[in-house]
Design an enzyme around this catalytic site. Structure first.
Site, PDB file in Angstrom:
ATOM      1  N   LYS A  47       0.841  -1.205   0.000  1.00  0.00           N
ATOM      2  CA  LYS A  47       0.000   0.000   0.000  1.00  0.00           C
ATOM      3  C   LYS A  47       0.876   1.254   0.000  1.00  0.00           C
ATOM      4  O   LYS A  47       2.090   1.174   0.234  1.00  0.00           O
ATOM      5  CB  LYS A  47      -0.917  -0.021   1.225  1.00  0.00           C
ATOM      6  N   TYR A 266      16.288  29.151  10.234  1.00  0.00           N
ATOM      7  CA  TYR A 266      15.058  29.851  10.620  1.00  0.00           C
ATOM      8  C   TYR A 266      14.881  29.873  12.135  1.00  0.00           C
ATOM      9  O   TYR A 266      15.147  28.887  12.819  1.00  0.00           O
ATOM     10  CB  TYR A 266      13.843  29.143  10.025  1.00  0.00           C
ATOM     11  N   MET A 314      12.331  23.788   4.199  1.00  0.00           N
ATOM     12  CA  MET A 314      11.572  23.057   3.176  1.00  0.00           C
ATOM     13  C   MET A 314      12.472  22.248   2.235  1.00  0.00           C
ATOM     14  O   MET A 314      12.222  21.090   1.949  1.00  0.00           O
ATOM     15  CB  MET A 314      10.715  24.035   2.365  1.00  0.00           C
TER      16      MET A 314
HETATM   17  C1  LIG Z   1      -0.620  -2.160   6.700  1.00  0.00           C
HETATM   18  C2  LIG Z   1      -1.240  -3.469   6.988  1.00  0.00           C
HETATM   19  C3  LIG Z   1      -0.450  -4.626   7.055  1.00  0.00           C
HETATM   20  C4  LIG Z   1       1.058  -4.580   7.007  1.00  0.00           C
HETATM   21  O1  LIG Z   1       1.514  -4.053   8.216  1.00  0.00           O
HETATM   22  P1  LIG Z   1       3.067  -3.931   8.579  1.00  0.00           P
HETATM   23  O2  LIG Z   1       3.058  -3.535   9.997  1.00  0.00           O
HETATM   24  O3  LIG Z   1       3.614  -2.893   7.676  1.00  0.00           O
HETATM   25  O4  LIG Z   1       3.677  -5.258   8.339  1.00  0.00           O
HETATM   26  C5  LIG Z   1      -1.088  -5.828   7.211  1.00  0.00           C
HETATM   27  N1  LIG Z   1      -2.430  -5.910   7.326  1.00  0.00           N
HETATM   28  C6  LIG Z   1      -3.222  -4.812   7.289  1.00  0.00           C
HETATM   29  C7  LIG Z   1      -4.688  -4.972   7.435  1.00  0.00           C
HETATM   30  C8  LIG Z   1      -2.653  -3.557   7.131  1.00  0.00           C
HETATM   31  O5  LIG Z   1      -3.427  -2.473   7.117  1.00  0.00           O
END
Ligand SMILES: *Cc1c(COP(=O)(O)O)cnc(C)c1O
Length: 374
Positions: A47, A266, A314
């Protein structure tokens, strides 16, 4: 300190900073995780653009390493890797939204059914258009996504709705896996095992990255790691068995020898009390070098640690290069590197490696080295 010239480059041509992504390390991490189980089966969570590293490159690499099941959070993220993974099972974790049913069908994607309404929606769709696989997620202690206990009871009282489509996986998600001593880990494992007994027998998955390291009771039929594939430590207090995947180098743009008293950056936040050599490097919070690293981060010139001084701005970060008199304008320092991995940077920033990875900006030149095959 010069970047080597091998690999596939993407991104802006004249970028003063270079993000190197070691695909072989991702594949090795995948194989390491599989090797910790009796069954050797692991999906991969890719993801948020493959945890910021480029979903397509990451997906291709993991496929070559033997991964056949992938999960994204968003439907669009799954569509984006479908061409790269024509044969893979690709699931969408965030759930089935009404109106998206045909899109899942068109791209042969697996929705994750997170509540009873979604189960019924998919069943109705499949009765109409023909059966297509989906996964079922029930909540065991996160109170986030997944069928809550009342909905699990309703479903299990009458499982006939599941006749409408092939149930591919049953899953749940751990809340505290990075804290092995937390009581919720065992409770969730038991609730998951109990829930499985009430459902049709299909492959079950519970363990995210840290969950893999809780032990075999958490492995069920398949793992579902994300961050560990990319070098995230499963447990902040133990040695990290995973390989580092990311190296982030930024060019020194200017060096100033300053006399005390003199402030840097800054807000005049840092005040030198003795003469200092200040190097300004070409990455800032717009590049995901988080502002919380102000006065707390460390970059490396080879083996020499250079503290971040003053506020991260930035596009720029000032570091104290007094200990590196040989450092020159045009050379690279490591913001993330062999001496200082994503876990160390996360600690300095007061965050987790997930946020370091997914914050990585778009202005780097990206270099992919290695690949999925051993
Ligand atoms: C993001 C996620 C994972 C992976 O999690 P990690 O901690 O990055 O291994 C697995 N299952 C679900 C439902 C997630 O949202």
């Amino acid at each position: 300190m010069k970047a080597s010239d091998s690999g596939i480059y993407t991104g802006p041509t004249h970028a003063p900073s270079l993000l190197t992504i070691d695909l072989s390390a991702i594949a090795d991490n995948y194989r390491l995780l599989c090797g910790l189980t009796d069954h050797g089966q692991s999906a991969a969570v890719i993801k948020a653009n493959g945890y910021g590293l480029g979903a397509i490159a990451v997906a291709q690499c993991l496929w070559e390493a033997g991964c056949r099941i992938f999960f994204t959070a968003h439907l669009d993220e799954a569509i984006a890797v479908r061409d790269t993974l024509p044969e893979a099972g690709i699931g969408v974790l965030n759930g089935l939204m009404a109106g998206d049913e045909d899109v899942y069908g068109a791209y042969r994607l697996m929705p994750t059914l997170n509540d009873l309404g979604q189960v019924r929606l998919w069943a109705a769709h499949c009765r109409d258009k023909g059966p297509l696989p989906a996964s079922l997620h029930f909540d065991t202690g996160m109170s986030r996504l997944g069928l809550p206990p009342v909905e699990m009871d309703l479903l299990c009282d009458d499982l006939s709705v599941l006749d409408a489509f092939p149930l591919r996986f049953v899953m749940s998600h751990l809340a505290c896996a990075e804290t092995p001593g937390h009581a919720l880990n065992r409770e969730q494992q038991q609730r998951f095992a109990a829930g499985l007994k009430r459902l049709p027998e299909v492959p079950a998955m519970l363990a995210n990255s840290s969950g893999v390291f809780l032990g075999k009771d958490w492995h069920f039929d398949m793992l579902r790691p994300g961050v560990a594939l990319f070098g995230g430590a499963p447990n902040a207090d133990k040695p990290n068995p995973l390989k580092q995947v990311v190296r982030l180098q930024a060019k020194i743009l200017q060096i100033q020898e300053i006399d005390a008293p003199q402030t840097v950056g800054y807000g005049a936040f840092f005040k030198a009390t003795e003469p200092r050599r200040i190097a300004t490097v070409a990455a800032g919070y717009a590049d995901g070098y988080l502002r919380s690293l102000s006065d707390s981060g460390t970059v490396y010139y080879g083996d020499v640690a250079l503290p971040v001084v003053g506020r991260v701005s930035m596009d720029l970060t000032a570091v104290d290069a007094t200990d590196a008199p040989m450092a020159q304008v045009g050379e690279m320092v490591d913001l993330i590197g062999p001496k200082h991995d994503i876990n160390a940077v996360a600690k300095e920033a007061g965050t987790i490696p997930y946020e370091i990875l997914t914050s990585l900006g778009a202005r780097y030149k990206r270099r992919y080295i290695g690949g999925g095959r051993p």
